[in-house]
Structures are given as C-alpha cells and as structure tokens.
Design a protein around this motif. Sequence first.
Motif, PDB file in Angstrom:
ATOM      1  N   ARG A   1     -14.471  -3.587  17.945  1.00  0.00           N
ATOM      2  CA  ARG A   1     -14.755  -2.035  18.066  1.00  0.00           C
ATOM      3  C   ARG A   1     -13.618  -1.500  18.277  1.00  0.00           C
ATOM      4  NH1 ARG A   1     -19.767  -3.090  21.748  1.00  0.00           N
ATOM      5  NH2 ARG A   1     -18.811  -4.872  22.135  1.00  0.00           N
ATOM      6  N   CYS A   2     -13.504  -0.179  17.975  1.00  0.00           N
ATOM      7  CA  CYS A   2     -12.441   0.714  18.382  1.00  0.00           C
ATOM      8  C   CYS A   2     -12.254   1.014  19.673  1.00  0.00           C
ATOM      9  CB  CYS A   2     -12.794   1.987  17.625  1.00  0.00           C
ATOM     10  SG  CYS A   2     -11.164   3.175  17.629  1.00  0.00           S
ATOM     11  N   GLY A   3     -11.154   0.887  20.318  1.00  0.00           N
ATOM     12  CA  GLY A   3     -11.144   1.283  21.724  1.00  0.00           C
ATOM     13  C   GLY A   3     -11.615   0.034  22.673  1.00  0.00           C
ATOM     14  N   GLU A   4     -12.131  -0.826  22.220  1.00  0.00           N
ATOM     15  CA  GLU A   4     -12.570  -2.204  22.961  1.00  0.00           C
ATOM     16  C   GLU A   4     -11.224  -2.920  23.622  1.00  0.00           C
ATOM     17  OE1 GLU A   4     -15.338  -6.121  22.955  1.00  0.00           O
ATOM     18  OE2 GLU A   4     -14.986  -4.948  21.188  1.00  0.00           O
ATOM     19  N   LEU A   5     -11.163  -3.019  24.874  1.00  0.00           N
ATOM     20  CA  LEU A   5     -10.034  -3.648  25.551  1.00  0.00           C
ATOM     21  C   LEU A   5     -10.892  -4.431  26.707  1.00  0.00           C
ATOM     22  CD1 LEU A   5      -7.028  -4.033  26.174  1.00  0.00           C
ATOM     23  CD2 LEU A   5      -7.249  -2.059  27.772  1.00  0.00           C
TER      24      LEU A   5
END
Length: 91
Positions: free
Chosen positions: A68-72
């Motif tokens: 997912r975009c932005g998942e860290l």
Amino acid sequence: MERQALAVLSDPVYRGFGPTLAAEYLLNMHQITVSKETLRQWMTKAGLWRAGHVRVVEVHQWRPRRSRCGELVQWDTSTHDWLEGAAKRST
C-alpha cells in the motif's frame, strides 16, 4: 613542448598514466611544466588516454515495495532503559 611531452609519455613505462599523474612525472622527472588539463587534451588527441566510465557498484539490495502507498513498518527492538528508570523497561 607538446611534442616533447608526448614523446616521453609514449614510452611504455608511462602506459596507463592519467593526465594528473603524467603532469606530475613530467615536472619531477623531465622538467616539463604543463597543466593537467592541457596535458589531458594533448593525450586525448594523440590517443594516449581516453576517459573511462566510472561504474557504480551496487552496495545493497533494495527491499521489496510495500503493498500500500505510504505503508511503513518501523520498530525498535533494543532492550535499552530508554526512560532511565522512570518506568518499566520497554522495547
């Protein structure tokens, strides 16, 4: 002076010298004063030197992208007493 410098640098002893090192040797060993940039132009024109490409060696492998975009995902698992005794030890 150009012919003298190129005659000296044509000797197999100087094979593989770059312009900077060649300029230092010409000054110290043969008392020929020439700037490294001028010498680079002379050597290139005479076919004694050509610029090489610097290859970047991969130092590490990149991790796979997250789904997912932005998942860290980030966490600290050290067992250090971060709060200096003010609370229980945490990780």
